[in-house]
Design a protein around this motif. Sequence first.
Motif, PDB file in Angstrom:
ATOM      1  N   PRO A 254       0.805  -1.227   0.000  1.00  7.36           N
ATOM      2  CA  PRO A 254       0.000   0.000   0.000  1.00  7.36           C
ATOM      3  C   PRO A 254       0.839   1.279   0.000  1.00  7.36           C
ATOM      4  CG  PRO A 254      -0.952  -1.597   1.496  1.00  7.36           C
ATOM      5  CD  PRO A 254       0.348  -2.172   1.030  1.00  7.36           C
ATOM      6  N   ARG A 255       1.980   1.273   0.698  1.00  6.13           N
ATOM      7  CA  ARG A 255       2.845   2.462   0.695  1.00  6.13           C
ATOM      8  C   ARG A 255       3.435   2.704  -0.690  1.00  6.13           C
ATOM      9  NH1 ARG A 255       3.965   5.138   5.187  1.00  6.13           N
ATOM     10  NH2 ARG A 255       3.520   4.179   7.225  1.00  6.13           N
ATOM     11  N   VAL A 256       3.849   1.644  -1.360  1.00  2.00           N
ATOM     12  CA  VAL A 256       4.360   1.782  -2.723  1.00  2.00           C
ATOM     13  C   VAL A 256       3.244   2.258  -3.647  1.00  2.00           C
ATOM     14  CG1 VAL A 256       5.283   0.514  -4.712  1.00  2.00           C
ATOM     15  CG2 VAL A 256       6.204   0.094  -2.423  1.00  2.00           C
ATOM     16  N   LEU A 257       2.032   1.768  -3.404  1.00  2.00           N
ATOM     17  CA  LEU A 257       0.886   2.201  -4.201  1.00  2.00           C
ATOM     18  C   LEU A 257       0.702   3.717  -4.106  1.00  2.00           C
ATOM     19  CD1 LEU A 257      -1.757   1.711  -5.789  1.00  2.00           C
ATOM     20  CD2 LEU A 257      -2.865   1.234  -3.602  1.00  2.00           C
ATOM     21  N   GLY A 258       0.664   4.240  -2.882  1.00  2.00           N
ATOM     22  CA  GLY A 258       0.489   5.679  -2.708  1.00  2.00           C
ATOM     23  C   GLY A 258       1.638   6.464  -3.305  1.00  2.00           C
ATOM     24  N   ALA A 259       2.871   5.970  -3.117  1.00  2.00           N
ATOM     25  CA  ALA A 259       4.030   6.669  -3.649  1.00  2.00           C
ATOM     26  C   ALA A 259       4.030   6.668  -5.178  1.00  2.00           C
ATOM     27  CB  ALA A 259       5.310   6.023  -3.124  1.00  2.00           C
ATOM     28  N   THR A 260       3.535   5.589  -5.776  1.00  2.00           N
ATOM     29  CA  THR A 260       3.499   5.509  -7.238  1.00  2.00           C
ATOM     30  C   THR A 260       2.531   6.531  -7.819  1.00  2.00           C
ATOM     31  OG1 THR A 260       4.021   3.139  -7.119  1.00  2.00           O
ATOM     32  CG2 THR A 260       3.111   3.958  -9.193  1.00  2.00           C
ATOM     33  N   TRP A 261       1.365   6.638  -7.227  1.00  2.00           N
ATOM     34  CA  TRP A 261       0.436   7.675  -7.660  1.00  2.00           C
ATOM     35  C   TRP A 261       1.062   9.054  -7.462  1.00  2.00           C
ATOM     36  CZ3 TRP A 261      -4.734   7.670  -9.510  1.00  2.00           C
ATOM     37  CH2 TRP A 261      -5.285   6.403  -9.722  1.00  2.00           C
ATOM     38  N   ALA A 262       1.768   9.226  -6.360  1.00  2.00           N
ATOM     39  CA  ALA A 262       2.372  10.525  -6.067  1.00  2.00           C
ATOM     40  C   ALA A 262       3.429  10.909  -7.104  1.00  2.00           C
ATOM     41  CB  ALA A 262       2.984  10.511  -4.668  1.00  2.00           C
ATOM     42  N   VAL A 263       4.199   9.941  -7.588  1.00  2.00           N
ATOM     43  CA  VAL A 263       5.207  10.229  -8.611  1.00  2.00           C
ATOM     44  C   VAL A 263       4.542  10.806  -9.855  1.00  2.00           C
ATOM     45  CG1 VAL A 263       6.860   9.173 -10.207  1.00  2.00           C
ATOM     46  CG2 VAL A 263       6.883   8.532  -7.798  1.00  2.00           C
ATOM     47  N   GLY A 264       3.433  10.194 -10.258  1.00  2.00           N
ATOM     48  CA  GLY A 264       2.715  10.695 -11.427  1.00  2.00           C
ATOM     49  C   GLY A 264       2.204  12.108 -11.215  1.00  2.00           C
ATOM     50  N   VAL A 265       1.655  12.367 -10.043  1.00  2.00           N
ATOM     51  CA  VAL A 265       1.102  13.690  -9.780  1.00  2.00           C
ATOM     52  C   VAL A 265       2.220  14.724  -9.630  1.00  2.00           C
ATOM     53  CG1 VAL A 265      -0.356  15.031  -8.231  1.00  2.00           C
ATOM     54  CG2 VAL A 265      -0.951  12.671  -8.758  1.00  2.00           C
ATOM     55  N   PHE A 266       3.382  14.315  -9.115  1.00  2.00           N
ATOM     56  CA  PHE A 266       4.511  15.241  -9.034  1.00  2.00           C
ATOM     57  C   PHE A 266       4.935  15.683 -10.436  1.00  2.00           C
ATOM     58  CE2 PHE A 266       9.147  16.081  -8.702  1.00  2.00           C
ATOM     59  CZ  PHE A 266       9.074  17.165  -7.833  1.00  2.00           C
ATOM     60  N   ALA A 267       4.926  14.752 -11.371  1.00  2.00           N
ATOM     61  CA  ALA A 267       5.230  15.115 -12.758  1.00  2.00           C
ATOM     62  C   ALA A 267       4.190  16.091 -13.300  1.00  2.00           C
ATOM     63  CB  ALA A 267       5.272  13.852 -13.626  1.00  2.00           C
ATOM     64  N   GLU A 268       2.955  15.880 -12.903  1.00  2.00           N
ATOM     65  CA  GLU A 268       1.871  16.796 -13.293  1.00  2.00           C
ATOM     66  C   GLU A 268       2.100  18.198 -12.724  1.00  2.00           C
ATOM     67  OE1 GLU A 268      -2.705  17.179 -11.803  1.00  2.00           O
ATOM     68  OE2 GLU A 268      -1.987  15.166 -12.273  1.00  2.00           O
ATOM     69  N   VAL A 269       2.541  18.268 -11.469  1.00  2.00           N
ATOM     70  CA  VAL A 269       2.835  19.560 -10.837  1.00  2.00           C
ATOM     71  C   VAL A 269       3.941  20.286 -11.599  1.00  2.00           C
ATOM     72  CG1 VAL A 269       3.784  20.665  -8.776  1.00  2.00           C
ATOM     73  CG2 VAL A 269       2.051  18.885  -8.545  1.00  2.00           C
ATOM     74  N   LEU A 270       5.010  19.562 -11.931  1.00  2.00           N
ATOM     75  CA  LEU A 270       6.133  20.177 -12.646  1.00  2.00           C
ATOM     76  C   LEU A 270       5.687  20.713 -13.996  1.00  2.00           C
ATOM     77  CD1 LEU A 270       9.095  17.718 -11.934  1.00  2.00           C
ATOM     78  CD2 LEU A 270       8.648  19.942 -10.895  1.00  2.00           C
TER      79      LEU A 270
END
Length: 407
Positions: A254-270
């Motif tokens: 579950p932690r990897v799951l949340g972090a994986t979604w976060a990586v995508g959204v971080f790219a969106e922020v950039l």
Amino acid sequence: MPRGATLRWPDRSRTVRPLVPGVVALRLYYLASFAVIGVYLPFFPPWLAARGIEGLSFGLLTATFPAMSVIGPPVFGLVADALGLRGHLLRVACAGAFVGFAGVAALAGGGGASFAALLLPVVVFGFFRSPMSMLADVVALEAAREGHVPYGATRLFGSMGFLVAAVLAGGLEPTSAVQIPLAIAALLLVTLGVTFALPSRVPVPARPSAAQIRALLASADVRLFLASAFFAQAAFACYDQCFSLHLLARGASPRVLGATWAVGVFAEVLLMANAGALASRVRAPVLLAVAYGVAALRWTLIGFVPGFLPLVALQPLHGIAFGLAWISALAYVKDRAPRHLLGTAQGVFVATVSAGSVTGMLGWIHVYRRGGGALAFGGAALVSAIACGIAIAFARRTRAGQNEAVA
């Protein structure tokens, strides 16, 4: 009316405007409201699966949010345009969404989280949550038109809220009956509180007429734009509905799951933070075609690469597949729709992409259960390719200056 809408951003090298209080409040609103989605999208599907809800019942519950988005945004958009309401409508929407998910939490805490019991509160949540982002986008686009701050610089706070929430929610236990529902309900309550700092209404420049709305929707360029958005979102629904299940099936925690979604959204922020340089050189319809093409590549790779670490490595493509597509689409809406039809046009756009989500979500879960990620995401790649083809036709038409103005 502009031909082939291009994103326009103030020249920050020459003009630095102090943030007005309404813009600060709007950024906080985006932060809180998208934190809700940062918990809902990655973790609500596994939470349903942990309750034993699968198959058609699973598909119906996960499709309820986009299904209500076909209804809610146009209704709220028409009211927003007709009465000039902004903060008032946002408060109504946030309160309704909170009541809906508080009902989910109450049912879960009482051990009654069955499909039949959950359907009504999930419908209530979906109907009222669906216009929350659309109305905020209208306020942000109006601020961009007045030169206060670029839309992307405001909208990226929503992506940041999603990112932080997805990471933190990875520490929750998806099999727990109440943790996920309570987190979502609490974030909705915080979002409701922020709405009281937003402007309640704006002056109404003109009442939208049915003839003007029909003329806008009858325009060939608008129809191509909406058709491409429909197919793109139908494909994207596979990601929203099945990606978490696909990742967990590959062995991610579950932690990897949340972090994986976060990586995508971080790219969106950039991307949103730096969209101005690209947008000043390339027209929005062209950027849409690029984003949809990258999405087709992304779904193909997600479906066929082995293990879960490569899936994490692919997440930066989310910045283009979603972030670039969303920014470009709203730039077109802002430039194409007359000011007094902005809320209506935005509502129709959201309803269209939501119809695509519903269509996809009613089918992708069954495809995934039958053939796994390869079949589901391979199918999504084909649908994105269709969207890309339509977007190329849309870009060619707007380049030829064939937009039809609506007075």
